[in-house]
Design a protein around this motif. Structure first.
Motif, mmCIF file in Angstrom:
data_model
loop_
_atom_site.group_PDB
_atom_site.id
_atom_site.type_symbol
_atom_site.label_atom_id
_atom_site.label_comp_id
_atom_site.label_asym_id
_atom_site.label_seq_id
_atom_site.Cartn_x
_atom_site.Cartn_y
_atom_site.Cartn_z
ATOM 1 N N ASN A 182 -2.484 0.947 -1.441
ATOM 2 C CA ASN A 182 -2.393 0.532 -0.036
ATOM 3 C C ASN A 182 -2.709 1.747 0.828
ATOM 4 O O ASN A 182 -1.889 2.653 0.966
ATOM 5 N N ALA A 183 -3.898 1.776 1.403
ATOM 6 C CA ALA A 183 -4.319 2.957 2.160
ATOM 7 C C ALA A 183 -3.434 3.201 3.370
ATOM 8 O O ALA A 183 -3.211 4.349 3.766
ATOM 9 N N ALA A 184 -2.910 2.137 3.985
ATOM 10 C CA ALA A 184 -2.038 2.302 5.153
ATOM 11 C C ALA A 184 -0.742 3.001 4.766
ATOM 12 O O ALA A 184 -0.218 3.839 5.501
ATOM 13 N N ASP A 185 -0.240 2.666 3.581
ATOM 14 C CA ASP A 185 0.976 3.303 3.071
ATOM 15 C C ASP A 185 0.668 4.730 2.597
ATOM 16 O O ASP A 185 1.457 5.648 2.806
ATOM 17 N N GLY A 186 -0.468 4.906 1.944
ATOM 18 C CA GLY A 186 -0.930 6.229 1.555
ATOM 19 C C GLY A 186 -0.357 6.792 0.283
ATOM 20 O O GLY A 186 -0.757 7.866 -0.161
ATOM 21 N N ARG A 187 0.611 6.090 -0.328
ATOM 22 C CA ARG A 187 1.205 6.640 -1.549
ATOM 23 C C ARG A 187 0.225 6.530 -2.713
ATOM 24 O O ARG A 187 -0.476 5.536 -2.868
ATOM 25 N N ALA A 188 0.218 7.573 -3.537
ATOM 26 C CA ALA A 188 -0.698 7.638 -4.677
ATOM 27 C C ALA A 188 0.110 7.670 -5.966
ATOM 28 O O ALA A 188 1.149 8.341 -6.047
#
Length: 371
Positions: free
Chosen positions: A87-93
């Motif tokens: 989820n790019a909005a969340d940004g967690r990898a």
């Protein structure tokens, strides 16, 4: 000449070297202006070593393959690591392949290895028989992890849903219950110390080998020789007699970031559900190069109908495999034309598998010089 080899990538270059060392005269041609095929690397305008056609990470369990290539390069030990941002909005990898860290971080859990195994057993959707990549993924990790990490990536990469793709594609990515965050677990994992192109230059540096780049096969098709080794698309060789074999292409967006020492924490970050690109690779992780700036590439999958599209990946599903079988029958009827490599054999080869296949073919040709 004895042998015309069409294509200066791994399949063609390895075969050429082996035949030349057996005393043959070999002409290697490539329609591109460079050798090394898709493994071609170069210094960009800012002096960073980049892979022109996307990242090539060498790994193998074959001691023979590794030792053979070691004749032409020193190695830099490198273990590739990949993160995925669902989820790019969340940004967690999260680490990919999915492992204990992925599951604990994603769901706020604190499971040990046995707990992860039990969790996966609980969420998986048993599939029998396993035919498609959807079957593989749901059978292994269940629906939520499938939707977060696999379905969107597959749709972008292949232009198909998981349910439309052969099971072998998804089966390439394991699932782990421990914290091992290496993308590969092969015995030998390393990068050519001076790059792939330099390795290929040494491989093709033999008095029995002539190399011509920027040359289409049609220009030399009538040249007198004993045999041909063809590493391009097999349907192209036969004028697409039964129709075009489907391939997937890629567009590469290269970018240099001056003054940025490091863009991302690992070599590759996947974006399965957002953006047009599937992944971003930062090359300094791969090469270990020291530079004040950094260079990255974004890979944007596309169909063969896109302007300038080149074939990169055979698309494995039953219909395409059936079409390939018709071309394979033509190929097997040839006595002095041999088809080798990902495009010629319509097979999802890794680099080391191509090298092994080339060594095997060269040995066959040396043992049986002509029909």
């Amino acid at each position: 000449m004895d042998t015309l080899i069409v294509g200066a990538g791994f399949a063609g270059a390895v075969t050429a070297r082996e035949l030349a060392e057996a005393g043959e005269r070999v002409l290697v041609i490539d329609k591109r202006a460079n050798i090394a095929g898709n493994a071609y690397d170069r210094l960009d305008a800012s002096g960073v070593l980049i892979h022109e056609y996307g990242p090539h990470i060498f790994h193998t369990n074959s001691e023979r393959v590794f030792e053979w290539l070691s004749r032409f390069t020193e190695w830099r030990p490198y273990e590739h690591r990949v993160l995925a941002v669902p989820n790019a909005a969340d940004g967690r990898a999260f680490p990919l392949p999915i492992n204990r860290t992925t599951i604990n971080s994603l769901y706020g859990l604190d499971l040990d290895e046995a707990g992860v195994a039990a969790y996966l057993e609980r969420v998986r959707e048993p599939r029998e028989p396993i035919r498609t990549s959807e079957d593989v993924v749901l059978n292994s990790v269940g629906r939520d992890l499938c939707e977060r990490f696999f379905r969107g990536y597959t749709r972008k990469q292949w232009g198909l849903d998981l349910s439309e793709l052969a099971g072998g594609v998804a089966a390439r990515i394991p699932t782990r219950t421990n914290d091992d965050d290496r993308y590969f677990t092969d015995r030998f994992q390393a990068m050519p110390a001076e790059g792939y192109t330099r390795m290929f230059e040494r491989m093709l540096d033999h008095p029995g080998i002539e190399v011509r780049t920027g040359v289409e096969y049609a220009r030399v098709a009538d040249t007198d020789r004993r045999r041909t080794v063809f590493t391009g698309p097999v349907d192209e060789y036969y004028g697409q007699r039964f129709g075009a074999l489907p391939y997937r292409s890629l567009r590469f967006e290269h970018e240099h970031l001056p003054g940025t020492a490091q863009f991302q924490p690992v070599g590759t970050v996947n974006y399965p559900n957002d953006h047009a690109w599937t992944r971003i690779t930062e090359f300094k992780h791969l090469s270990g190069q020291q530079h004040a700036g950094t260079s990255v590439v974004r890979e944007i999958p596309q169909g063969m109908d896109a302007p300038g599209a080149e074939p990169y990946y055979p698309i494995p599903n039953p219909a395409n495999e059936a079409l390939y079988k018709r071309y394979e029958a033509l190929a097997e009827a040839e006595t002095e034309v041999f088809f080798l490599g990902r495009l010629a054999q319509y097979r999802y080869y890794n680099m080391d598998q191509v090298v092994a296949a080339a060594l095997a073919l060269a040995q066959r040709l040396v043992d049986r010089p002509s029909a």
